[in-house]
Design an enzyme around this catalytic site. Structure first.
Site, PDB file in Angstrom:
ATOM      1  N   ASP A 125     -15.575  -1.668   0.085  1.00  0.00           N
ATOM      2  CA  ASP A 125     -15.417  -1.710   1.541  1.00  0.00           C
ATOM      3  C   ASP A 125     -15.226  -3.136   2.052  1.00  0.00           C
ATOM      4  OD1 ASP A 125     -18.153  -2.598   1.369  1.00  0.00           O
ATOM      5  OD2 ASP A 125     -18.744  -0.480   1.270  1.00  0.00           O
ATOM      6  N   ASP A 133     -21.621   4.480  -1.214  1.00  0.00           N
ATOM      7  CA  ASP A 133     -20.813   5.710  -1.259  1.00  0.00           C
ATOM      8  C   ASP A 133     -19.810   5.685  -2.412  1.00  0.00           C
ATOM      9  OD1 ASP A 133     -18.957   3.901  -0.359  1.00  0.00           O
ATOM     10  OD2 ASP A 133     -18.363   5.054   1.417  1.00  0.00           O
ATOM     11  N   ASP A 176     -18.700  -2.224  -3.316  1.00  0.00           N
ATOM     12  CA  ASP A 176     -19.249  -1.208  -2.410  1.00  0.00           C
ATOM     13  C   ASP A 176     -20.607  -1.670  -1.889  1.00  0.00           C
ATOM     14  OD1 ASP A 176     -20.042   1.138  -1.138  1.00  0.00           O
ATOM     15  OD2 ASP A 176     -20.788   2.030  -3.006  1.00  0.00           O
ATOM     16  N   ASP A 196      -0.969  -5.057   3.877  1.00  0.00           N
ATOM     17  CA  ASP A 196       0.085  -4.281   3.241  1.00  0.00           C
ATOM     18  C   ASP A 196       0.806  -3.529   4.348  1.00  0.00           C
ATOM     19  OD1 ASP A 196       1.445  -2.848   1.085  1.00  0.00           O
ATOM     20  OD2 ASP A 196      -0.339  -3.274  -0.106  1.00  0.00           O
ATOM     21  N   ASP A 204      -0.570  -1.292  -9.547  1.00  0.00           N
ATOM     22  CA  ASP A 204       0.337  -0.278 -10.090  1.00  0.00           C
ATOM     23  C   ASP A 204       0.606  -0.474 -11.576  1.00  0.00           C
ATOM     24  OD1 ASP A 204       0.764   0.845  -7.555  1.00  0.00           O
ATOM     25  OD2 ASP A 204       2.461  -0.476  -7.132  1.00  0.00           O
ATOM     26  N   ASN A 222     -22.396   0.139   0.661  1.00  0.00           N
ATOM     27  CA  ASN A 222     -23.258   1.165   1.269  1.00  0.00           C
ATOM     28  C   ASN A 222     -23.528   2.346   0.338  1.00  0.00           C
ATOM     29  OD1 ASN A 222     -20.785   2.317   1.302  1.00  0.00           O
ATOM     30  ND2 ASN A 222     -20.813   2.937   3.455  1.00  0.00           N
ATOM     31  N   ASP A 227       5.659  -3.021   1.398  1.00  0.00           N
ATOM     32  CA  ASP A 227       5.727  -1.987   0.374  1.00  0.00           C
ATOM     33  C   ASP A 227       7.151  -1.444   0.203  1.00  0.00           C
ATOM     34  OD1 ASP A 227       3.870  -0.189  -1.252  1.00  0.00           O
ATOM     35  OD2 ASP A 227       4.926   1.343  -0.087  1.00  0.00           O
ATOM     36  N   GLU A 240       7.934  -6.039  -1.729  1.00  0.00           N
ATOM     37  CA  GLU A 240       7.949  -5.359  -3.023  1.00  0.00           C
ATOM     38  C   GLU A 240       9.325  -4.732  -3.101  1.00  0.00           C
ATOM     39  OE1 GLU A 240       5.758  -1.834  -5.574  1.00  0.00           O
ATOM     40  OE2 GLU A 240       6.287  -1.549  -3.485  1.00  0.00           O
TER      41      GLU A 240
HETATM   42  C1  GLC Z   1       4.277   0.810  -3.835  1.00  0.00           C
HETATM   43  C2  GLC Z   1       2.796   0.657  -4.004  1.00  0.00           C
HETATM   44  C3  GLC Z   1       2.280   1.860  -4.709  1.00  0.00           C
HETATM   45  C4  GLC Z   1       2.560   3.067  -3.852  1.00  0.00           C
HETATM   46  C5  GLC Z   1       4.041   3.163  -3.501  1.00  0.00           C
HETATM   47  C6  GLC Z   1       4.261   4.105  -2.370  1.00  0.00           C
HETATM   48  O1  GLC Z   1       4.951   0.831  -5.036  1.00  0.00           O
HETATM   49  O2  GLC Z   1       2.513  -0.539  -4.665  1.00  0.00           O
HETATM   50  O3  GLC Z   1       0.919   1.774  -5.011  1.00  0.00           O
HETATM   51  O4  GLC Z   1       2.185   4.230  -4.523  1.00  0.00           O
HETATM   52  O5  GLC Z   1       4.563   1.931  -3.073  1.00  0.00           O
HETATM   53  O6  GLC Z   1       3.740   3.607  -1.173  1.00  0.00           O
HETATM   54 CA    CA Z   2     -18.608   1.758   0.530  1.00  0.00          CA
END
Ligand code: GLC
Ligand code: CA
Length: 542
Positions: free
Chosen positions: A28, A24, A20, A97, A318, A22, A199, A252
């Site tokens: 980032d 918060d 991070d 992603d 995950d 800034n 994903d 995935e």
């Molecule tokens: C994939 C991601 C996970 C997310 C899920 C739904 O398994 O790695 O983090 O919650 O998809 O998008």
């Molecule tokens: Ca930040």
């Protein structure tokens, strides 16, 4: 497969938890830019960023509300462009992603789709409920536990959500949806990214909504897992978009076998499978058992032999931390077990994926109660387990061991306040072991995990057998994984223990030491007869 794809060593960043800048409390893009030299020095040449798109953060960015913009918490589009450019200058490519099974319910498409007259209605999977709307349209259950349908107050219809109720599944039976996705892919590829981590990609196509066979988890899955419709979609993504760019995709893919993985690899470059991550659980991930290394090794062997090119990983955002799960996370063997796992990961055939913090042996989080937890999945499971009347203590045990927040605690950079992650209040508590487990301390430690990673990464870049070599498992005693990678007359042998006891090998193995977590390499030939607790060694044989 292109050479650069074969040679990729990917580092996964969960942007919220990286650095991070800034105050918060949220990591980032400028934080990632600041650490590019650190990443270059580690030797990785690709970064996979967990989602950085606009999102209301029900699932920290996996619920996207605008695919074309950057979440302001992370910075701006120009920060992202700067990251792509600065990374490129250091020989590092950026993967994004691609979350296309669902969108956030706050996405304008979903908001519009609530009106049955809207052209967007067909973008999602809307159905009338049964019994005059009292019951959901079918018996499918969601990945996060509980039913997979939610009733909308406004139109009285139900929409399908395979994940949280705030994430509505897109309807790929409606052709314009795939066209939208192709536009999104082109937009980011044109910006200079090198590909996508896709994903839950093998669940995107739902051609039928029949009831599923009743199961303990994921009822309905036989109707969509790796379905024909999914292949058709992936093929069109490849032909219409991906083939025009110098890029790659890693999927995935849930509940795949080597056979279904090979089929998906006709359209994707490689896939993440879960079988090895399921070797310490019964039935589903919340019910963990004792880790049995031989089971883990057997599954790795099956996949190494059954799939031409694997996406290898032991950790991600995950999963619990690998040193806590498959190794030993207390000081005595933390270094040894983290580096033994690193040896397996980097010596296997396929692309290695390192998750931020793994290179310094970060451990599972230290949480004291649900008040410390932030993950939507953990909340869902806790509620479900409560409904099933699981006692509170038992529920907490399950959550503590398996919650995804274990891997999401902020990166530990130094021994200062909040591990050097933020000057503000971190969005998720920093692990209390940050005072001694952090990048700075590890760099300077006599037994340094990051230095070991660097050495192995360098070896992958210099030894063709680690990239192109075939895989042969060698006989070894329980708890020890031994395998050979051979290419054009050169062979590398890895011998890696994941147990606390010394083990005598069945027969001595000799060669030149390339890397070792007990024996430092110095061009020396050795003859190995036994391995010490969590010992790992990489030998070159002529
Ligand atoms: C994939 C991601 C996970 C997310 C899920 C739904 O398994 O790695 O983090 O919650 O998809 O998008
Ligand atoms: Ca930040």
């Amino acid at each position: 497969m292109k050479d650069w794809v074969k040679e990729a060593i990917v580092y996964q960043i969960y942007p919220r938890s990286f650095l991070d800048t800034n105050g918060d409390g949220i990591g980032d893009l400028p934080g990632i830019i600041q650490k590019l030299d650190y990443l270059r020095d580690l030797g990785v040449n690709a970064l996979w960023l967990s989602p950085v798109y606009a999102s209301p953060n029900d699932d920290n960015g996996y619920d996207i509300s605008d695919y074309y913009s950057v979440n302001p918490e992370f910075g701006t589009l120009s920060d992202l462009q700067k990251l792509i450019g600065e990374a490129k200058a250091r020989g590092i490519r950026i993967l994004m992603d691609l979350v296309i099974n669902h969108t956030s319910v706050e996405h304008p498409w979903f908001q519009a789709s609530r009106d049955p007259q809207s052209p967007y209605h067909e973008y999602y999977i809307w159905r009338e409920g049964l019994d005059g709307g009292k019951r959901p349209p079918n018996n499918w259950t969601s990945f996060f536990g509980g039913g997979a349908w939610e009733r909308d107050e406004q139109n009285g219809l139900y929409y399908l959500h395979l994940f949280s109720p705030k994430m509505a599944d897109l309807n790929y039976n409606h052709a314009p949806v795939a066209e939208e996705i192709k536009r999104i892919m082109r937009y980011w590829l044109d910006m200079g990214i090198a590909g996508f981590r896709c994903d839950v990609i093998n669940v995107i196509s739902k051609r039928t909504l029949q009831d599923g066979r009743k199961r303990f988890a994921l009822t309905g899955r036989e109707h969509y897992l790796s379905a024909e419709g999914c292949h058709t979609l992936l093929k069109s993504f490849r032909e219409d978009v991906l083939s025009e760019y110098d890029c790659f995709t890693v999927g995935e893919t849930v509940m795949v076998t080597p056979k279904t993985a090979n089929e998906l690899c006709k359209e994707l470059d490689m896939v993440f499978s879960f079988a090895h991550m399921e070797t310490d659980q019964i039935n589903n991930k919340w019910f963990k058992t004792r880790f049995k290394p031989h089971k883990f090794f057997n599954v790795l062997e099956t996949w190494q032999s059954g799939v031409a090119w694997n996406a290898n990983y032991f950790e991600n955002h995950d999963q619990p931390r690998s040193v806590s799960r498959f190794g030993y996370d207390l000081p005595l063997y933390r270094y040894y077990s983290a580096t033994s796992l690193a040896t397996v990961l980097l010596a296997l055939r396929g692309t290695p994926y390192i998750y931020a913090g793994q290179e310094i042996g970060m451990t599972n989080g230290y949480f004291t109660g649900m008040g410390d937890i932030r993950d939507t999945e953990s909340f869902n499971i806790n509620a479900l387990a409560k409904k099933l009347r699981f006692p509170e203590k038992f529920r907490w045990k399950l959550i503590m061991r398996t919650s995804r927040d274990n891997a999401r605690t902020p990166m530990q950079w130094n021994g200062g306040a909040n591990g050097g992650f933020t000057e503000g209040e971190p969005w998720l508590g920093v692990n209390r072991n940050a005072s001694y487990i952090n990048a700075e301390a590890d760099e300077n430690a006599e037994n340094s995990i990051i230095q070991y990673y660097r050495r192995l990464i360098l070896l992958r870049k210099t030894l063709p057998s680690l990239i192109d070599g075939n895989f042969t498992r060698l006989p070894a005693p329980a708890g020890v994984f031994a395998f050979r990678r051979e290419f054009e007359g050169e062979a590398v042998v890895a011998v890696c223990s994941l147990v606390k006891n010394e083990r005598a090998l069945f027969k001595p193995v000799s060669g030149e030491v390339l890397a070792g977590n007990y024996i430092k390499p110095a061009g020396n030939e050795i003859c190995l007869r036994s391995v010490r607790p969590y010992e790992a060694i990489l030998l070159r044989q002529k």
